[in-house]
Design a protein around this motif. Structure first.
Motif, PDB file in Angstrom:
ATOM      1  N   ASP A 116       0.969  -0.859  -0.156  1.00 12.77           N
ATOM      2  CA  ASP A 116       0.035   0.209  -0.318  1.00 12.77           C
ATOM      3  C   ASP A 116       0.942   1.144   0.071  1.00 12.77           C
ATOM      4  N   ASN A 117       0.252   1.786  -0.567  1.00 12.14           N
ATOM      5  CA  ASN A 117       1.309   2.983  -0.463  1.00 12.14           C
ATOM      6  C   ASN A 117       0.275   4.707  -1.592  1.00 12.14           C
ATOM      7  N   PHE A 118      -0.955   5.002  -0.713  1.00 12.93           N
ATOM      8  CA  PHE A 118      -1.262   6.006  -1.475  1.00 12.93           C
ATOM      9  C   PHE A 118      -1.392   7.565  -1.254  1.00 12.93           C
ATOM     10  N   HIS A 119      -1.765   7.899  -2.109  1.00 18.85           N
ATOM     11  CA  HIS A 119      -0.589   9.427  -2.794  1.00 18.85           C
ATOM     12  C   HIS A 119      -1.152  10.191  -3.566  1.00 18.85           C
ATOM     13  N   GLU A 120      -1.694  11.673  -3.173  1.00 15.88           N
ATOM     14  CA  GLU A 120      -1.805  12.307  -3.756  1.00 15.88           C
ATOM     15  C   GLU A 120      -1.484  12.363  -5.398  1.00 15.88           C
ATOM     16  N   GLU A 121      -2.034  12.561  -6.332  1.00 18.52           N
ATOM     17  CA  GLU A 121      -1.213  13.262  -7.907  1.00 18.52           C
ATOM     18  C   GLU A 121      -1.089  14.216  -8.390  1.00 18.52           C
ATOM     19  N   THR A 122      -0.196  14.406  -8.388  1.00 19.04           N
ATOM     20  CA  THR A 122       1.263  15.568  -8.138  1.00 19.04           C
ATOM     21  C   THR A 122       0.787  16.020  -9.670  1.00 19.04           C
ATOM     22  N   ARG A 123       0.145  15.638 -10.542  1.00 16.07           N
ATOM     23  CA  ARG A 123       0.132  15.956 -11.764  1.00 16.07           C
ATOM     24  C   ARG A 123      -1.105  16.945 -12.024  1.00 16.07           C
ATOM     25  N   VAL A 124      -2.290  17.138 -10.863  1.00 23.47           N
ATOM     26  CA  VAL A 124      -4.016  17.544 -11.087  1.00 23.47           C
ATOM     27  C   VAL A 124      -3.135  18.872  -9.767  1.00 23.47           C
ATOM     28  N   PRO A 125      -3.604  20.321 -10.325  1.00 14.57           N
ATOM     29  CA  PRO A 125      -3.881  21.500  -9.989  1.00 14.57           C
ATOM     30  C   PRO A 125      -3.699  20.601  -7.877  1.00 14.57           C
ATOM     31  N   SER A 126      -3.590  21.625  -7.463  1.00 15.27           N
ATOM     32  CA  SER A 126      -4.015  21.654  -5.686  1.00 15.27           C
ATOM     33  C   SER A 126      -5.547  21.650  -5.969  1.00 15.27           C
ATOM     34  N   GLU A 127      -5.863  22.695  -6.156  1.00 10.59           N
ATOM     35  CA  GLU A 127      -7.368  23.673  -6.285  1.00 10.59           C
ATOM     36  C   GLU A 127      -8.178  21.525  -6.286  1.00 10.59           C
ATOM     37  N   TYR A 128      -7.787  21.229  -7.449  1.00  5.29           N
ATOM     38  CA  TYR A 128      -8.435  20.400  -7.535  1.00  5.29           C
ATOM     39  C   TYR A 128      -8.311  18.409  -7.350  1.00  5.29           C
ATOM     40  N   ARG A 129      -7.473  18.574  -6.563  1.00  4.72           N
ATOM     41  CA  ARG A 129      -6.856  17.591  -6.279  1.00  4.72           C
ATOM     42  C   ARG A 129      -6.805  16.982  -5.280  1.00  4.72           C
ATOM     43  N   ALA A 130      -7.671  14.767  -5.213  1.00  2.16           N
ATOM     44  CA  ALA A 130      -7.925  14.748  -3.933  1.00  2.16           C
ATOM     45  C   ALA A 130      -7.106  14.732  -2.947  1.00  2.16           C
ATOM     46  N   THR A 131      -7.322  15.034  -1.336  1.00  2.70           N
ATOM     47  CA  THR A 131      -6.080  14.625  -0.688  1.00  2.70           C
ATOM     48  C   THR A 131      -6.243  13.319   0.435  1.00  2.70           C
ATOM     49  N   LEU A 132      -5.490  12.925   1.144  1.00  2.00           N
ATOM     50  CA  LEU A 132      -5.401  11.719   1.977  1.00  2.00           C
ATOM     51  C   LEU A 132      -6.425  11.839   2.890  1.00  2.00           C
ATOM     52  N   ALA A 133      -6.672  13.495   3.346  1.00  2.00           N
ATOM     53  CA  ALA A 133      -6.683  14.263   4.447  1.00  2.00           C
ATOM     54  C   ALA A 133      -8.523  13.481   3.958  1.00  2.00           C
ATOM     55  N   ASP A 134      -8.916  14.486   2.618  1.00  2.00           N
ATOM     56  CA  ASP A 134     -10.236  14.329   2.709  1.00  2.00           C
ATOM     57  C   ASP A 134     -10.891  12.410   2.564  1.00  2.00           C
ATOM     58  N   TYR A 135     -10.352  12.101   2.926  1.00  2.00           N
ATOM     59  CA  TYR A 135     -11.123  10.258   2.980  1.00  2.00           C
ATOM     60  C   TYR A 135     -10.903   9.991   4.404  1.00  2.00           C
ATOM     61  N   LYS A 136      -9.923  10.475   5.569  1.00  3.20           N
ATOM     62  CA  LYS A 136      -9.827  10.085   6.373  1.00  3.20           C
ATOM     63  C   LYS A 136     -11.456  10.140   7.637  1.00  3.20           C
ATOM     64  N   ALA A 137     -11.381   9.141   8.064  1.00  2.00           N
ATOM     65  CA  ALA A 137     -12.749   8.824   9.482  1.00  2.00           C
ATOM     66  C   ALA A 137     -14.086   9.474   8.684  1.00  2.00           C
ATOM     67  N   THR A 138     -14.344   8.488   7.629  1.00  5.03           N
ATOM     68  CA  THR A 138     -15.436   9.185   6.221  1.00  5.03           C
ATOM     69  C   THR A 138     -16.497   7.973   6.269  1.00  5.03           C
ATOM     70  N   GLY A 139     -16.081   6.922   6.941  1.00  7.57           N
ATOM     71  CA  GLY A 139     -16.787   6.005   6.560  1.00  7.57           C
ATOM     72  C   GLY A 139     -16.526   5.010   5.058  1.00  7.57           C
ATOM     73  N   TYR A 140     -15.787   6.028   4.381  1.00  6.97           N
ATOM     74  CA  TYR A 140     -15.676   4.895   2.917  1.00  6.97           C
ATOM     75  C   TYR A 140     -14.117   5.246   2.691  1.00  6.97           C
ATOM     76  N   ASP A 141     -14.213   3.696   2.312  1.00  6.14           N
ATOM     77  CA  ASP A 141     -12.783   3.430   1.709  1.00  6.14           C
ATOM     78  C   ASP A 141     -12.442   3.953   0.342  1.00  6.14           C
ATOM     79  N   ARG A 142     -11.058   4.124   0.089  1.00  5.75           N
ATOM     80  CA  ARG A 142     -10.392   4.312  -0.945  1.00  5.75           C
ATOM     81  C   ARG A 142     -10.572   3.481  -2.214  1.00  5.75           C
TER      82      ARG A 142
END
Length: 363
Positions: A116-142
């Motif tokens: 496992d090596n979940f990571h953000e996609e740096t080729r996408v501009p930061s304002e449109y990029r999903a982050t690891l924090a977005d998924y934290k403690a949400t009840g949903y899997d990545r």
């Protein structure tokens, strides 16, 4: 009697001096060197680059990417070429709209232990990029759209953990139903020894959509469209993505039905007839038998198939993927570093020969 002109009156001598002339001559000779000594090596480098660009399109059936027919889907979308799969990423949903793979028996013969090596996609501009924090403690899997177990090498495995390849997926969907569908798809390849083209993605069909984190939209369902050229078999797995205690049911639908739902022409090279034919796709790997044909399910006469895509639009989209900056390797398990090492060696040799050639001129 006229005086003999001094050598210092030579404009080149005045400008450069004796050593400068040698340098100038050396630079002029560099072109000749490239032709005489480096032409084959330069061509080799160009060939490598061209091969890498072409490899990006290998993940698509007949090298034609899925096409976003619905105009609203084009806004803030990013074509991304990865090792082993390609993505059309949406900066609106902060998820892929589709992920495409070409699965072959050779590719799936490579068994890569999961890391496992979940990571953000740096080729996408930061304002449109999903982050690891977005998924934290949400009840949903990545939830992987191109699964880790489909990957033929370490580079592809690493790429598969990019958040550009993820959607918020309900655990009962991701860990049970979806895992079984992924296994069934691979079994079609490994047990029946045939290629399978796959397009996977989310469906956003509710009037009010849920979000997690800073704007990552939760899909109402996930889909996996598959096409088996050898048998002409086509169809779509469709699984509900609602949080629940029980596993969601899986529907088998036509490609036309999916295209009507999503506004995406997932297989532009298939005819309308092929997209309306629906087959009884296996729900588990155990249902796949080596010499057993996939049964015909029904003809979809009701759904609206996506419009055909013009050749110029296809060509333009192909160019976008070829120039998207992905790191491409082959499906045979070779690592991207192999190509890089070869290119480095050729460049090093070319530079060394050039330096030697210039030193001989300057002596």
């Amino acid at each position: 009697m006229a005086k003999k002109k001094s050598s210092s009156s030579n404009p080149l001598s005045q400008l450069f001096g004796q050593n400068g002339i040698k340098v100038l001559l050396g630079l002029v000779a560099t072109g000749s060197f490239a032709i005489a000594f480096g032409q084959e090596k330069i061509q080799q480098l160009v060939s490598m680059s061209s091969s890498s660009n072409s490899a990006c399109l290998d993940q698509f059936y007949r090298e034609v990417p899925p096409y976003l027919v619905r105009d609203s889907l084009h806004k803030n979308s990013f074509p991304l070429c990865f090792n082993g799969f390609n993505v059309m990423y949406s900066g609106i949903s902060k998820t892929p709209l589709w992920v495409a793979e070409s699965l072959t028996p050779v590719r799936l013969s490579q068994k890569i232990p999961r890391e496992d090596n979940f990571h953000e996609e740096t080729r996408v501009p930061s304002e449109y990029r999903a982050t690891l924090a977005d998924y934290k403690a949400t009840g949903y899997d990545r939830g992987h759209m191109a699964p880790n177990a489909d990957m033929p090498n370490k580079a592809a495995q690493l790429d598969s953990f990019s958040l550009a390849n993820m959607v918020p997926q309900a655990p009962k969907n991701n860990q049970q139903v979806w895992r079984e569908l992924e296994e069934a798809t691979r079994a079609l390849v490994t047990k029946q020894k045939q290629d399978v083209y796959v397009v996977t993605g989310p469906v956003y069909s509710a009037k009010k959509l849920k979000t997690i984190g800073k704007g990552v939209i939760v899909p109402t369902a996930t889909y996996k469209a598959i096409y088996l050229p050898k048998k002409g078999v086509a169809g779509v797995y469709y699984a509900d993505n609602t949080l629940r205690d029980t596993a969601p049911t899986v529907k088998i639908m036509s490609i036309c039905a999916l295209e009507e739902l999503t506004g995406i022409n997932v297989f532009p090279e298939l005819t309308e007839d092929q997209k309306r034919n629906t087959y009884r796709l296996p729900l588990k790997a155990t249902q796949v038998k080596q010499n057993q044909e996939i049964a015909y399910l029904h003809w979809d006469a009701e759904s609206s198939c996506a419009d055909e895509v013009s050749p110029d639009k296809i060509t333009a989209l192909q160019k976008e993927f070829k120039s998207s900056g992905g790191r491409i390797t082959s499906d045979t398990g070779s690592d991207a570093s192999n190509n890089n090492s070869s290119q480095d060696a050729i460049l090093k040799q070319l530079i060394e020969e050039l330096l030697q050639y210039l030193l001989q001129i300057l002596k």
